[in-house]
Design a protein around this motif. Structure first.
Motif, PDB file in Angstrom:
ATOM      1  N   ARG A 120      -6.084   4.939   5.256  1.00 54.85           N
ATOM      2  CA  ARG A 120      -4.727   4.828   4.692  1.00 54.85           C
ATOM      3  C   ARG A 120      -4.617   5.366   3.262  1.00 54.85           C
ATOM      4  NH1 ARG A 120      -5.264   3.093   9.899  1.00 54.85           N
ATOM      5  NH2 ARG A 120      -3.418   1.944  10.615  1.00 54.85           N
ATOM      6  N   PRO A 121      -5.521   4.983   2.350  1.00 52.01           N
ATOM      7  CA  PRO A 121      -5.420   5.545   0.992  1.00 52.01           C
ATOM      8  C   PRO A 121      -5.563   7.066   0.974  1.00 52.01           C
ATOM      9  CG  PRO A 121      -6.799   3.587   0.992  1.00 52.01           C
ATOM     10  CD  PRO A 121      -6.539   3.924   2.428  1.00 52.01           C
ATOM     11  N   LEU A 123      -4.748   9.129   3.443  1.00 50.33           N
ATOM     12  CA  LEU A 123      -3.504   9.665   3.993  1.00 50.33           C
ATOM     13  C   LEU A 123      -2.399   9.657   2.938  1.00 50.33           C
ATOM     14  CD1 LEU A 123      -2.046  10.656   6.622  1.00 50.33           C
ATOM     15  CD2 LEU A 123      -1.325   8.289   6.917  1.00 50.33           C
ATOM     16  N   GLU A 124      -2.339   8.584   2.161  1.00 54.79           N
ATOM     17  CA  GLU A 124      -1.318   8.493   1.112  1.00 54.79           C
ATOM     18  C   GLU A 124      -1.542   9.561   0.036  1.00 54.79           C
ATOM     19  OE1 GLU A 124       1.968   7.205  -1.085  1.00 54.79           O
ATOM     20  OE2 GLU A 124       1.393   6.849   1.002  1.00 54.79           O
ATOM     21  N   ARG A 125      -2.799   9.765  -0.361  1.00 51.87           N
ATOM     22  CA  ARG A 125      -3.085  10.796  -1.372  1.00 51.87           C
ATOM     23  C   ARG A 125      -2.721  12.185  -0.847  1.00 51.87           C
ATOM     24  NH1 ARG A 125      -7.968   8.115  -1.672  1.00 51.87           N
ATOM     25  NH2 ARG A 125      -9.126   9.933  -0.922  1.00 51.87           N
ATOM     26  N   ALA A 127      -0.456  12.914   1.494  1.00 55.39           N
ATOM     27  CA  ALA A 127       0.996  13.039   1.577  1.00 55.39           C
ATOM     28  C   ALA A 127       1.617  13.248   0.203  1.00 55.39           C
ATOM     29  CB  ALA A 127       1.577  11.785   2.245  1.00 55.39           C
ATOM     30  N   GLN A 128       1.128  12.526  -0.798  1.00 55.33           N
ATOM     31  CA  GLN A 128       1.639  12.700  -2.158  1.00 55.33           C
ATOM     32  C   GLN A 128       1.392  14.121  -2.648  1.00 55.33           C
ATOM     33  OE1 GLN A 128       3.298  10.610  -4.148  1.00 55.33           O
ATOM     34  NE2 GLN A 128       3.094   8.626  -3.128  1.00 55.33           N
ATOM     35  N   CYS A 255       1.835  11.838  11.138  1.00 51.98           N
ATOM     36  CA  CYS A 255       1.850  10.799  10.106  1.00 51.98           C
ATOM     37  C   CYS A 255       2.055  11.411   8.723  1.00 51.98           C
ATOM     38  CB  CYS A 255       0.551   9.987  10.150  1.00 51.98           C
ATOM     39  SG  CYS A 255       0.378   8.912  11.591  1.00 51.98           S
ATOM     40  N   ARG A 259       5.410  10.811   6.384  1.00 56.11           N
ATOM     41  CA  ARG A 259       5.273  10.266   5.035  1.00 56.11           C
ATOM     42  C   ARG A 259       5.790  11.246   3.981  1.00 56.11           C
ATOM     43  NH1 ARG A 259       5.947   6.241   1.749  1.00 56.11           N
ATOM     44  NH2 ARG A 259       4.271   5.896   0.211  1.00 56.11           N
ATOM     45  N   GLN A 262       9.461  11.066   3.989  1.00 56.60           N
ATOM     46  CA  GLN A 262       9.894   9.847   3.317  1.00 56.60           C
ATOM     47  C   GLN A 262       9.823  10.003   1.800  1.00 56.60           C
ATOM     48  OE1 GLN A 262       7.246   6.515   3.815  1.00 56.60           O
ATOM     49  NE2 GLN A 262       8.935   5.052   3.884  1.00 56.60           N
ATOM     50  N   LEU A 263       8.756  10.634   1.320  1.00 56.44           N
ATOM     51  CA  LEU A 263       8.571  10.814  -0.129  1.00 56.44           C
ATOM     52  C   LEU A 263       9.549  11.829  -0.720  1.00 56.44           C
ATOM     53  CD1 LEU A 263       4.658  10.868  -0.226  1.00 56.44           C
ATOM     54  CD2 LEU A 263       6.134   9.041  -1.087  1.00 56.44           C
TER      55      LEU A 263
END
Length: 290
Positions: A120-121, A123-125, A127-128, A255, A259, A262-263
């Motif tokens: 998850r972390p 994936l978040e990095r 996507a950002q 995914c 994301r 969304q961002l």
């Protein structure tokens, strides 16, 4: 699911580790009874080999392997789908129902395990990085090239300046022009494909943020990337490598896409609104019968 993880990792294991994995897959229920030393004896290896096998799967101990196997067995006995017991093999005499069950179950296992184990972390990095990137390169060849084009289509549709490169000279040319404001997504099931490793390294030298989508988190491509997202394979007879992992890689891509959308909500929704009519505009209308 632990058996899906073992099946995915088995091709990369050495001979002694592979013996342990093959026995566990052949009889998961029996493997939950007995010690690591006993499992070592049954496979003609040793307790130390069994311990190394567990660590190769990312498990802390043999006890954790037993727990994972017991939990998976419990879920199956509690009312899992009838196809849950199917293996990945399709023989020449198997009927169509068996073929459908094997393929569907393999894909479902791969999707479930990819979702469960997705970092998850990381994936978040990723996507950002994609959300703020001035430009996004996507590299992939062969079967991974198809996924690269799918990734481009998704990101481009929500306003990202994304482009897929499936030829090494073109990919390296683009990589040489990247800046620290850019990002790269590399798709390679094996993680060893030279044609994408070379532009990946060049993009990293140029300061771009690099994301690897791969089936092997210890591969050269994973090691060279800033961020690694791992997929798991739904291999069956006739479906190996990229063919077996396609759906789980696309799950990660979706995914990322969701994301990033969304961002970048305002840009993404505006882009979708501006393009939503295109498909309908090319639809063929049925003829009226007189």
């Amino acid at each position: 699911m632990i058996t899906a993880l073992i099946r995915a990792e088995l091709p990369r294991m050495s001979g002694s580790l592979r013996k342990v994995g093959e026995l566990v897959l052949a009889d998961p229920a029996a493997a939950t009874h007995g010690s690591a030393a006993e499992l070592g004896r049954r496979t003609g290896t040793s307790q130390a080999t069994v311990t190394r096998f567990c660590r190769a799967l990312g498990l802390d101990s043999y006890q954790q392997l037993l727990i994972e196997l017991a939990q998976e067995q419990g879920r199956a006995e509690a009312g899992g789908p009838p196809s849950a017991a199917l293996g990945p093999q399709i023989g020449p005499e198997d009927d169509l129902e068996h073929v459908i069950g094997v393929v569907a179950e393999a894909d479902l296992r791969a999707l479930r395990h990819t979702a469960d184990q997705l970092d998850r972390p990381a994936l978040e990095r990723a996507a950002q990085a994609l959300a703020r990137a001035r430009r996004i390169d996507v590299y992939g060849v062969g079967g991974s090239g198809i996924v690269a084009h799918e990734t481009q289509a998704r990101l481009y549709g929500i306003g990202c300046a994304a482009h897929a490169w499936t030829e090494v000279h073109a990919a390296e040319t683009s990589a040489a022009l990247l800046t620290p404001s850019d990002a790269v997504v590399v798709v390679s099931h094996s993680g060893t494909t030279r044609e994408v490793l070379e532009p990946l390294r060049l993009a990293a030298e140029r300061g771009a943020t690099t994301v690897a989508l791969t089936g092997d988190p210890r591969s050269p491509i994973a090691q060279a990337a800033d961020i690694t997202l791992t997929s798991f394979s739904g291999e069956t007879s006739f479906r190996r490598g990229n063919f077996g992992t396609r759906h789980s890689v696309l799950l990660i891509v979706d995914c990322l896409y969701a994301r990033v959308a969304q961002l970048t909500y305002e840009r993404a929704t505006a882009s979708i609104a501006l393009t939503s009519h295109i498909g309908d505009g090319h639809a063929v209308r049925p003829r009226r019968r007189g």
